[in-house]
Scaffold this motif. Structure first.
Motif, PDB file in Angstrom:
ATOM      1  N   ILE A  95      -5.601   1.676 -12.771  1.00 26.87           N
ATOM      2  CA  ILE A  95      -4.179   1.781 -12.438  1.00 26.87           C
ATOM      3  C   ILE A  95      -3.543   0.434 -12.066  1.00 26.87           C
ATOM      4  CG2 ILE A  95      -4.331   2.353  -9.941  1.00 26.87           C
ATOM      5  CD1 ILE A  95      -2.238   4.372 -12.347  1.00 26.87           C
ATOM      6  N   ARG A  96      -4.295  -0.412 -11.365  1.00 32.45           N
ATOM      7  CA  ARG A  96      -3.779  -1.744 -10.988  1.00 32.45           C
ATOM      8  C   ARG A  96      -4.889  -2.766 -11.161  1.00 32.45           C
ATOM      9  NH1 ARG A  96      -1.234   1.913  -7.883  1.00 32.45           N
ATOM     10  NH2 ARG A  96      -3.183   2.261  -6.802  1.00 32.45           N
ATOM     11  N   CYS A 209       2.813   2.285 -16.531  1.00 35.51           N
ATOM     12  CA  CYS A 209       1.604   3.055 -16.203  1.00 35.51           C
ATOM     13  C   CYS A 209       0.611   3.157 -17.360  1.00 35.51           C
ATOM     14  CB  CYS A 209       2.023   4.454 -15.761  1.00 35.51           C
ATOM     15  SG  CYS A 209       0.639   5.450 -15.203  1.00 35.51           S
ATOM     16  N   THR A 281      -0.205  15.633  -8.862  1.00 33.73           N
ATOM     17  CA  THR A 281       1.016  15.051  -8.331  1.00 33.73           C
ATOM     18  C   THR A 281       2.202  15.699  -9.024  1.00 33.73           C
ATOM     19  OG1 THR A 281      -0.079  12.920  -8.072  1.00 33.73           O
ATOM     20  CG2 THR A 281       2.277  12.916  -8.090  1.00 33.73           C
ATOM     21  N   PRO A 308       6.410  11.526  -5.789  1.00 36.94           N
ATOM     22  CA  PRO A 308       6.570  10.090  -6.022  1.00 36.94           C
ATOM     23  C   PRO A 308       7.968   9.723  -6.520  1.00 36.94           C
ATOM     24  CG  PRO A 308       4.488  10.821  -6.891  1.00 36.94           C
ATOM     25  CD  PRO A 308       5.255  12.058  -6.519  1.00 36.94           C
ATOM     26  N   GLN A 310       8.961   6.156  -6.674  1.00 34.15           N
ATOM     27  CA  GLN A 310       8.725   4.833  -7.291  1.00 34.15           C
ATOM     28  C   GLN A 310       9.793   3.804  -6.950  1.00 34.15           C
ATOM     29  OE1 GLN A 310       5.834   4.990  -8.153  1.00 34.15           O
ATOM     30  NE2 GLN A 310       5.376   6.879  -9.226  1.00 34.15           N
ATOM     31  N   ARG A 322      11.541   6.737 -15.699  1.00 36.11           N
ATOM     32  CA  ARG A 322      11.167   7.883 -14.866  1.00 36.11           C
ATOM     33  C   ARG A 322      11.996   9.133 -15.198  1.00 36.11           C
ATOM     34  NH1 ARG A 322       6.580   8.662 -12.195  1.00 36.11           N
ATOM     35  NH2 ARG A 322       7.591   9.704 -10.454  1.00 36.11           N
ATOM     36  N   ASP A 348       5.117   7.936  -3.510  1.00 34.00           N
ATOM     37  CA  ASP A 348       4.547   6.667  -3.999  1.00 34.00           C
ATOM     38  C   ASP A 348       5.720   5.746  -4.321  1.00 34.00           C
ATOM     39  OD1 ASP A 348       2.089   7.947  -4.052  1.00 34.00           O
ATOM     40  OD2 ASP A 348       1.942   8.048  -6.232  1.00 34.00           O
ATOM     41  N   ILE A 349       5.572   4.476  -3.973  1.00 30.87           N
ATOM     42  CA  ILE A 349       6.650   3.513  -4.244  1.00 30.87           C
ATOM     43  C   ILE A 349       6.045   2.228  -4.817  1.00 30.87           C
ATOM     44  CG2 ILE A 349       8.482   2.082  -3.222  1.00 30.87           C
ATOM     45  CD1 ILE A 349       8.740   4.292  -1.050  1.00 30.87           C
ATOM     46  N   ILE A 350       6.691   1.721  -5.849  1.00 34.27           N
ATOM     47  CA  ILE A 350       6.298   0.425  -6.414  1.00 34.27           C
ATOM     48  C   ILE A 350       7.372  -0.595  -6.046  1.00 34.27           C
ATOM     49  CG2 ILE A 350       5.920  -0.876  -8.547  1.00 34.27           C
ATOM     50  CD1 ILE A 350       4.958   1.706  -9.868  1.00 34.27           C
ATOM     51  N   PHE A 379       2.896   0.124  -3.389  1.00 37.45           N
ATOM     52  CA  PHE A 379       2.152  -0.819  -4.239  1.00 37.45           C
ATOM     53  C   PHE A 379       3.063  -1.944  -4.708  1.00 37.45           C
ATOM     54  CE2 PHE A 379       0.961   3.617  -5.149  1.00 37.45           C
ATOM     55  CZ  PHE A 379      -0.351   3.613  -4.688  1.00 37.45           C
ATOM     56  N   ILE A 380       2.440  -3.113  -4.908  1.00 36.95           N
ATOM     57  CA  ILE A 380       3.139  -4.170  -5.637  1.00 36.95           C
ATOM     58  C   ILE A 380       2.875  -3.918  -7.115  1.00 36.95           C
ATOM     59  CG2 ILE A 380       3.096  -6.645  -6.191  1.00 36.95           C
ATOM     60  CD1 ILE A 380       2.626  -7.225  -3.260  1.00 36.95           C
ATOM     61  N   TYR A 381       3.916  -4.007  -7.914  1.00 36.98           N
ATOM     62  CA  TYR A 381       3.767  -3.777  -9.351  1.00 36.98           C
ATOM     63  C   TYR A 381       2.661  -4.657  -9.937  1.00 36.98           C
ATOM     64  CZ  TYR A 381       4.526  -4.394 -14.301  1.00 36.98           C
ATOM     65  OH  TYR A 381       4.307  -4.505 -15.651  1.00 36.98           O
ATOM     66  N   SER A 382       1.827  -4.038 -10.740  1.00 34.09           N
ATOM     67  CA  SER A 382       0.721  -4.765 -11.374  1.00 34.09           C
ATOM     68  C   SER A 382       0.825  -4.563 -12.893  1.00 34.09           C
ATOM     69  CB  SER A 382      -0.591  -4.191 -10.833  1.00 34.09           C
ATOM     70  OG  SER A 382      -1.687  -4.660 -11.556  1.00 34.09           O
ATOM     71  N   ARG A 384       0.057  -3.906 -16.603  1.00 34.33           N
ATOM     72  CA  ARG A 384      -1.085  -3.335 -17.320  1.00 34.33           C
ATOM     73  C   ARG A 384      -0.914  -3.620 -18.798  1.00 34.33           C
ATOM     74  NH1 ARG A 384      -3.784  -4.252 -14.646  1.00 34.33           N
ATOM     75  NH2 ARG A 384      -5.539  -2.923 -15.144  1.00 34.33           N
TER      76      ARG A 384
HETATM   77  N1  SAH Z   1       0.895  10.853 -11.994  1.00 36.00           N
HETATM   78  C1  SAH Z   1       1.286  10.349 -10.768  1.00 36.00           C
HETATM   79  C2  SAH Z   1       0.856   8.952 -10.478  1.00 36.00           C
HETATM   80  C3  SAH Z   1      -0.513   8.526 -10.707  1.00 36.00           C
HETATM   81  S1  SAH Z   1      -0.768   6.847 -10.412  1.00 36.00           S
HETATM   82  C4  SAH Z   1       2.804  10.356 -10.714  1.00 36.00           C
HETATM   83  O1  SAH Z   1       3.470  10.184 -11.709  1.00 36.00           O
HETATM   84  O2  SAH Z   1       3.296  10.483  -9.636  1.00 36.00           O
HETATM   85  C5  SAH Z   1      -0.445   6.737  -8.679  1.00 36.00           C
HETATM   86  C6  SAH Z   1       0.596   5.745  -8.335  1.00 36.00           C
HETATM   87  O3  SAH Z   1       0.192   4.437  -8.685  1.00 36.00           O
HETATM   88  C7  SAH Z   1       1.927   5.898  -9.042  1.00 36.00           C
HETATM   89  O4  SAH Z   1       2.716   6.900  -8.473  1.00 36.00           O
HETATM   90  C8  SAH Z   1       2.541   4.544  -8.880  1.00 36.00           C
HETATM   91  O5  SAH Z   1       3.244   4.440  -7.669  1.00 36.00           O
HETATM   92  C9  SAH Z   1       1.327   3.633  -8.819  1.00 36.00           C
HETATM   93  N2  SAH Z   1       1.199   2.837 -10.035  1.00 36.00           N
HETATM   94  C10 SAH Z   1       0.992   3.270 -11.295  1.00 36.00           C
HETATM   95  N3  SAH Z   1       0.959   2.227 -12.147  1.00 36.00           N
HETATM   96  C11 SAH Z   1       1.167   1.117 -11.412  1.00 36.00           C
HETATM   97  C12 SAH Z   1       1.255  -0.279 -11.716  1.00 36.00           C
HETATM   98  N4  SAH Z   1       1.143  -0.713 -12.962  1.00 36.00           N
HETATM   99  N5  SAH Z   1       1.465  -1.140 -10.694  1.00 36.00           N
HETATM  100  C13 SAH Z   1       1.582  -0.699  -9.430  1.00 36.00           C
HETATM  101  N6  SAH Z   1       1.519   0.588  -9.086  1.00 36.00           N
HETATM  102  C14 SAH Z   1       1.303   1.491 -10.064  1.00 36.00           C
END
Ligand code: SAH
Ligand code: SF4
Ligand code: F3S
Length: 492
Positions: A95-96, A209, A281, A308, A310, A322, A348-350, A379-382, A384
């Motif tokens: 995920i990150r 994601c 979730t 979540p 975000q 979203r 959940d918040i990015i 989370f800090i955005y990562s 992918r």
């Molecule tokens: N399916 C769930 C999330 C699964 S991932 C949903 O949609 O709510 C769990 C959390 O990781 C996400 O809600 C998001 O906040 C975080 N996340 C996902 N990808 C990310 C990324 N590239 N960088 C940082 N945070 C991320």
């Protein structure tokens, strides 16, 4: 055929492709009920020990339970001591970046163990295995790995172990496209809470994601299969179940000949005699009025919703794909709170999504103040690789992102404390989990809303429901006193 300096790869080399993973077909998903250990593999693990390290979300934890179930059916036994293990599996999360770094660190550590014990079988599975770049890196730099398999072919584990035993070569089998649903794999569950998959995969493709690529398209388990599993868990005495899906609100949308959605499933599970039912979730977009109505019946459906968000800014939400706006999210929260006044909302918040401005971040802060979440994962955005956001221009310095995360967490802690303080003096129901990790004189339990409470009481209460009056509130912990001890003892 691919080669590395140390090993050759034979026909067992099937690497993943993110591009293929993205191709979503219309083909039907079949359900199989005929999982069994191949005859020639029976007893294969007798006298051998396994160890699994799990990274990532509950979905992965639950997959680990399946892998353990399969291994134990083969005769393997569990060990916590890596020097005793004949098989070590890393069930990974993509995920990150920091989740991946941990796995590569662990692989590095395991190199010397493998040198000391060449018979050790070392495997990598889970979401990272579904990424081409990861598999390539393992091939190039971690040739001491024996096995790579993915999230779609866990049921193939006995066959893969057999191949390793014959070939003594690295076996790579990762299916880029999801397969069918395999129903009756064994599961090794521990404790009094049980996870239950209701669906697999995700079709939302939020731009940041990786999950839709690593977990494939949305596939719902048939209602009768889920319900039967929950009934069986109730019969076995489980006290709490957690229904799992990346986006549980999309449950049933893939049924072609049936009109049955997540609200219907919750309504049916509501009638089953199991004390607590949670789910994770839920995606705000598909959270409909029917579901709210069903959840408002409460009973075993607990008043905790992880929703979540975000970001609190509509432009960022759009860039994240979203598919809701700040206003729509807030409307949904209002509806949920009206229907379930004592609901606990978490999220959940990015922060620091590519190009997020100070003003846009302030919108997230103001949304948090407005919703008043009890807690949140932040989370800090990562970036992918292979996702749309990874190629978006990002002009926000890391320092600024860290500062935003810090401020957000401060705000969440302040609100969390306030929420917990409101519980002081109230009597809550707890499911007792056992001794507290920090203080063996105290027990811990969880409220219906999943808050952790410490209290003193006999260890025999573990696994039972008790009532506790909350005396003291901290940001992440409540302490309380057992009430009505005698009445509770006689009720047990
Ligand atoms: N399916 C769930 C999330 C699964 S991932 C949903 O949609 O709510 C769990 C959390 O990781 C996400 O809600 C998001 O906040 C975080 N996340 C996902 N990808 C990310 C990324 N590239 N960088 C940082 N945070 C991320
Ligand atoms: Fe990822 Fe979005 Fe799917 Fe959640 S809904 S798993 S964040 S793509
Ligand atoms: Fe991680 Fe895969 Fe879960 S990427 S968060 S383990 S679905």
């Amino acid at each position: 055929m691919a080669k590395t300096s140390e090993k050759d790869f034979s026909i067992y080399f099937q690497p993943p492709s993110l591009k293929d993973a993205k191709k979503r077909g219309k083909e039907d998903v079949k359900v199989h009920y005929n999982f069994e250990i191949p005859e020639e593999m029976e007893g294969f693990g007798i006298g051998k020990k396994y160890m699994i390290r799990t990274f990532g979300c509950q979905m992965n934890e639950h997959d680990t339970e399946t892998i353990k179930g399969i291994l134990e059916q083969l005769g393997y036994t569990d060990t916590e001591d890596r020097t005793q293990a004949d098989l070590i599996l890393l069930n990974t999360c993509a995920i990150r970046e920091n989740a991946e770094d941990k796995v590569f660190g662990e692989l590095g550590h395991l190199k010397s163990l493998k040198r000391e014990n060449p018979n050790l079988v070392l495997g990598v599975c889970g979401c990272m295995s579904q990424e081409e770049s990861v598999v390539n890196r393992i091939l190039q730099k971690h040739a001491h790995v024996d096995l790579i398999f993915g999230t779609h072919n866990i049921h193939r584990l006995p066959h893969l172990l057999k191949q390793i035993s014959f070939e003594k070569e690295m076996v790579v089998e990762v299916w880029s496209k999801e397969g069918d649903i395999v129903e009756n794999m064994p599961k090794k569950r521990e404790g009094m809470k049980a996870w239950v998959n209701i669906m697999y995969g995700c079709d939302k493709f939020c731009t940041y994601c990786i999950v839709p690529y690593t977990r494939g398209k949305e596939r719902s388990r048939l209602p009768q299969d889920v319900i039967q599993e929950v009934r069986e868990l109730a019969r076995q005495g489980y006290k709490e179940i957690m229904l799992l899906g990346q986006n549980v609100n999309a449950y049933g949308k893939d049924f072609e000949d049936m009109d049955y959605d997540f609200g219907d499933l919750m309504n049916d599970i509501h009638k089953i005699d199991i004390p607590r039912v949670r789910f994770t979730t839920s995606h705000p977009r598909d959270f409909d009025d029917h579901l709210i109505e069903v959840l408002a019946q409460k009973g075993n459906l607990v008043e905790h919703i992880h929703l979540p968000v975000q970001s609190g800014n509509s432009e960022i939400l759009k860039k994240m794909s979203r598919k809701y706006t700040r206003e729509r999210y807030l409307e949904l929260v209002k509806k949920i709170k009206a229907a379930i006044p004592d609901v606990v909302l978490t999220t959940d918040i990015i922060v620091g999504f590519p190009g997020e401005t100070d003003e846009q971040f302030e919108d997230t802060m103001s949304l948090v103040r407005e919703v008043e979440y009890d807690s949140a994962f932040t989370f800090i955005y990562s970036p992918r690789e292979g996702t749309p956001a990874a190629v978006m221009e990002d002009n926000v310095p890391l320092e600024v992102k860290k500062q935003r995360l810090y401020r957000l967490n401060e705000l969440l802690a302040e609100i969390g404390l306030k929420k917990n303080q409101q519980l002081v003096g109230q009597v809550v129901e707890l499911l007792v989990e056992g001794e507290s990790k920090n203080n063996p004189d105290m027990l811990t339990g969880r409220t219906r809303t999943n808050k952790l409470v410490h209290f003193s009481g006999p260890k025999s209460l573990t696994g039972q429901f008790v009532h506790v009056r909350i005396d003291q509130a901290k940001t992440y912990l409540l302490t309380g006193t057992l009430v009505d001890v005698e009445k509770q003892a006689s009720a047990m």
